[in-house]
Design an enzyme around this catalytic site. Structure first.
Site, PDB file in Angstrom:
ATOM      1  N   GLU A 185       0.835  -1.210   0.000  1.00 14.94           N
ATOM      2  CA  GLU A 185       0.000   0.000   0.000  1.00 14.94           C
ATOM      3  C   GLU A 185       0.870   1.261   0.000  1.00 14.94           C
ATOM      4  O   GLU A 185       0.536   2.253  -0.625  1.00 14.94           O
ATOM      5  CB  GLU A 185      -0.918   0.009   1.233  1.00 14.94           C
ATOM      6  CG  GLU A 185      -1.921  -1.131   1.260  1.00 14.94           C
ATOM      7  CD  GLU A 185      -2.917  -1.064   0.100  1.00 14.94           C
ATOM      8  OE1 GLU A 185      -2.489  -1.343  -1.045  1.00 14.94           O
ATOM      9  OE2 GLU A 185      -4.077  -0.777   0.331  1.00 14.94           O
ATOM     10  N   THR A 209      -5.301   6.414  -5.941  1.00 19.44           N
ATOM     11  CA  THR A 209      -5.415   6.726  -4.510  1.00 19.44           C
ATOM     12  C   THR A 209      -4.483   7.871  -4.141  1.00 19.44           C
ATOM     13  O   THR A 209      -4.857   8.779  -3.393  1.00 19.44           O
ATOM     14  CB  THR A 209      -5.088   5.474  -3.667  1.00 19.44           C
ATOM     15  OG1 THR A 209      -6.054   4.479  -3.985  1.00 19.44           O
ATOM     16  CG2 THR A 209      -5.148   5.752  -2.182  1.00 19.44           C
TER      17      THR A 209
HETATM   18  N1  HSE Z   1      -8.251   4.765   3.228  1.00 14.29           N
HETATM   19  C1  HSE Z   1      -7.702   4.856   1.912  1.00 14.29           C
HETATM   20  C2  HSE Z   1      -8.127   6.175   1.295  1.00 14.29           C
HETATM   21  C3  HSE Z   1      -8.213   3.705   1.108  1.00 14.29           C
HETATM   22  O1  HSE Z   1      -9.299   6.502   1.385  1.00 14.29           O
HETATM   23  O2  HSE Z   1      -7.276   6.870   0.729  1.00 14.29           O
HETATM   24  C4  HSE Z   1      -7.703   3.642  -0.292  1.00 14.29           C
HETATM   25  O3  HSE Z   1      -8.321   2.537  -0.934  1.00 14.29           O
END
Ligand code: HSE
Length: 298
Positions: free
Chosen positions: A128, A181
């Site tokens: 991530e 993201t």
């Molecule tokens: N919590 C993260 C965001 C998840 O909202 O950026 C990304 O899938």
């Protein structure tokens, strides 16, 4: 002997729980095939279904596996990995998390369960970090623990598995636009008002309690996000039309799945989910962009 696993798609945030809440979807995900090799190193021999780098350091599953292998200094072998992407990158249902979580889960299985789900979460978070610039755990934790999870703290990692109400169904609509993201994190404010904070943590507590109590009314009231959604929803065409349609047709709540562009509705029971899903799709059809959908139990 190679091992093949289906690693689930996930909905992160669940409206109020930015970076802390997430759930795993049944029956949709990436398929990973792993085997242990006597040669050291990680070889990603094939990636199907998406154009992604095969170099270990540029691939989310590669870096997650590297973190796992580094935690076993006396292991002299390596890993061979094939990835078949069932989840489009940039779709907002945990594409990177499915690959990194599935890879570490499968290798751990072949190694005789050396690591706990929490330790595997830590390795998968490295994927991530590569994908979004932030080692958030709200997609990888539900992918590895299953069901619904709360990441109470990511450093040090403290994941709480939350019981999933029996009749909880999810509908996801993925507009076919790509939203990274990393980009949809850049648009967020870094300061919030105390008033918004109070409303948001009231909802997080309410949602977690609602899941434990199987109180669908409480779940519904708590699926509200006063901090992130007002900013990110501007990046998603048709968001307000879809939300209105979802709530009118009886969904418990509607919001952005992870960092978008996918949106989700949570519903009580398969029939409600079917009805809300049809209303959401119809609202989005008016926008004129192509999309695909998923619906099923949590
Ligand atoms: N919590 C993260 C965001 C998840 O909202 O950026 C990304 O899938």
């Amino acid at each position: 002997q190679p091992l093949t696993v289906l690693s689930p798609a996930t909905i992160a945030n669940l409206s109020c729980g930015f970076d802390v809440l997430g759930l795993a979807l049944s029956g949709v995900g990436d398929t990973l095939t792993v085997s242990l090799t006597t040669n050291p190193g990680i070889e990603i021999s094939k990636i199907e279904g998406a154009d992604l780098p095969r170099e270990t350091d540029k691939n989310v599953a590669g870096v997650a596996l590297k973190a796992l292998l580094e935690a076993i200094p006396d292991y002299t072998g390596g890993v061979k990995l094939q990835i078949s992407k069932g989840i489009a990158p940039g779709s907002g249902i945990g594409s990177s998390a499915a690959s990194s979580a599935g890879a570490v889960w499968a290798v751990n299985r072949l190694l005789g369960e050396l690591f706990t789900p929490a330790e595997l979460t830590q390795f998968a978070m490295e994927g991530e970090r590569l994908a979004s610039g932030a080692a958030h755990a709200d997609n990888v934790a539900p992918a590895l623990f299953g069901g619904i999870t709360l990441v109470r703290s990511s450093n040090p990692l403290d994941v709480v598995a939350i019981p999933c109400p029996d009749a909880l169904y999810a509908y996801v609509l993925h507009p076919e636009i790509e939203l990274k993201t990393s980009d949809s994190r850049k648009v967020l404010k870094t300061r919030i008002s105390l008033q918004d904070g109070i409303r948001q943590w009231g909802n997080v507590g309410g949602l977690v309690a609602g899941f434990f109590l199987e109180d669908y009314g409480l779940i519904s009231r708590s699926l509200e996000d006063v901090i992130i959604e007002p900013v990110r929803s501007l990046l998603i065409p048709g968001f307000s039309e879809m939300k209105e349609a979802a709530l009118k047709s009886g969904a418990l709540g509607f919001g952005i799945s992870g960092s978008g562009p996918s949106v989700f509705a949570l519903c009580q029971g398969a029939d409600n989910c079917q009805r809300a899903g049809a209303a959401i799709s119809e609202a989005f059809e008016g926008i004129g962009l192509s999309f695909n959908t998923y619906q099923g139990p949590v």
